[in-house]
Scaffold this motif. Structure first.
Motif, PDB file in Angstrom:
ATOM      1  N   HIS A   1      14.203  12.811  27.381  1.00  0.00           N
ATOM      2  CA  HIS A   1      14.831  12.300  26.159  1.00  0.00           C
ATOM      3  C   HIS A   1      14.496  10.835  25.901  1.00  0.00           C
ATOM      4  O   HIS A   1      14.518  10.376  24.767  1.00  0.00           O
ATOM      5  N   ALA A   2      14.190  10.084  26.957  1.00  0.00           N
ATOM      6  CA  ALA A   2      14.007   8.634  26.836  1.00  0.00           C
ATOM      7  C   ALA A   2      12.912   8.293  25.831  1.00  0.00           C
ATOM      8  O   ALA A   2      11.748   8.649  26.018  1.00  0.00           O
TER       9      ALA A   2
ATOM     10  N   CYS B   1      18.072  17.567  24.465  1.00  0.00           N
ATOM     11  CA  CYS B   1      16.998  17.105  23.577  1.00  0.00           C
ATOM     12  C   CYS B   1      15.960  18.191  23.324  1.00  0.00           C
ATOM     13  O   CYS B   1      15.158  18.092  22.400  1.00  0.00           O
TER      14      CYS B   1
ATOM     15  N   CYS C   1      18.476  18.180  32.744  1.00  0.00           N
ATOM     16  CA  CYS C   1      17.775  17.032  32.176  1.00  0.00           C
ATOM     17  C   CYS C   1      16.733  16.537  33.174  1.00  0.00           C
ATOM     18  O   CYS C   1      16.975  16.510  34.386  1.00  0.00           O
TER      19      CYS C   1
ATOM     20  N   GLY D   1      14.890  13.609  32.083  1.00  0.00           N
ATOM     21  CA  GLY D   1      14.591  12.282  31.561  1.00  0.00           C
ATOM     22  C   GLY D   1      13.673  12.269  30.360  1.00  0.00           C
ATOM     23  O   GLY D   1      13.364  11.186  29.829  1.00  0.00           O
TER      24      GLY D   1
ATOM     25  N   ARG E   1      26.176  11.820  26.574  1.00  0.00           N
ATOM     26  CA  ARG E   1      25.436  10.577  26.736  1.00  0.00           C
ATOM     27  C   ARG E   1      24.713  10.207  25.442  1.00  0.00           C
ATOM     28  O   ARG E   1      24.047  11.043  24.826  1.00  0.00           O
TER      29      ARG E   1
ATOM     30  N   GLY F   1      21.067  10.985  25.022  1.00  0.00           N
ATOM     31  CA  GLY F   1      20.746  11.590  26.307  1.00  0.00           C
ATOM     32  C   GLY F   1      21.463  12.903  26.549  1.00  0.00           C
ATOM     33  O   GLY F   1      21.905  13.572  25.604  1.00  0.00           O
TER      34      GLY F   1
END
Length: 210
Positions: A126-127, A113, A122, A124, A86, A89
């Motif tokens: 990384h956002a 990440c 994951c 989230g 991703r 991501g």
């Protein structure tokens, strides 16, 4: 977050909020089954057929949603194992997947990440905090698509990468084949100069993860 298990007439739906990456395929595909932004119970297994509910599960990249039929075929391993990279991501895995210390599964999104509080999954984080291409350069391989079957073992090495054993394709975010491997090590510290592969940088940055 707690795991929710909801019984319906034809299926049982299991939702693991700790695995959800909010891809929203569930609420967009079957908004009657997965009712967003309501108070109280929000999953209604009887608002769709067993086949429609199963399709939602198969489209959930994180594996947060699992659907078990009370009669008929269950979810099976894919015809070809794959990891999708991703953009900015996680790594979205669809395979006969065996992550060390976890039950066997077919779908998962794995942190690359280094920031997730729910590693190896994951969450989230990384956002807005992680930049990495989802389109790495292609590498030559002799493996064919029909070869990409069988179990895939993923071992999160302490303070190190994700060790991968098993035949699979590493695909770009747009679905392009970038590599086919039977063994590799994928970065999960977020700092490799050769993403998605590990280059040993986790040692330099002092990455810590079980």
């Amino acid at each position: 977050m707690a795991v929710e298990i909801v019984e319906g007439r034809e299926v049982t739906i299991r939702f693991d909020g700790g695995r959800c990456i909010h891809a929203r395929r569930c609420v967009m595909t079957q908004p009657g089954v997965f009712r967003a932004n309501v108070e109280g119970a929000w999953i209604d297994p009887d608002a769709a057929s067993a086949e429609e509910a199963m399709d939602v599960a198969l489209g959930c990249p994180s594996g947060a949603i699992e659907v078990t039929r009370k009669a008929g075929p269950q979810e099976a391993a894919p015809r070809a194992n794959r990891i999708l990279i991703r953009e900015n991501g996680p790594l979205a895995v669809h395979a006969d997947l065996h992550i060390k210390g976890e039950p066997a599964q077919f779908r998962a999104t794995l942190c690359r990440c280094g920031l997730s509080k729910n590693k190896p999954y994951c969450d989230g984080s990384h956002a807005g905090n992680f930049t990495a291409s989802g389109e790495p350069a292609a590498q030559a391989s002799t493996l064919q698509i029909i070869d990409l079957v069988g179990p895939v073992e993923i071992t999160p090495f302490p303070n190190g990468p994700l060790g991968v054993k098993g035949a699979l394709e590493i695909s770009s975010g747009t679905g392009r084949n970038t590599n086919r491997v039977t063994q590799t090590a994928l970065c999960r510290c977020g700092h490799s100069g050769n993403k998605p592969y590990c280059d040993g940088t986790h040692k330099k940055v002092g990455f810590e993860a079980p």
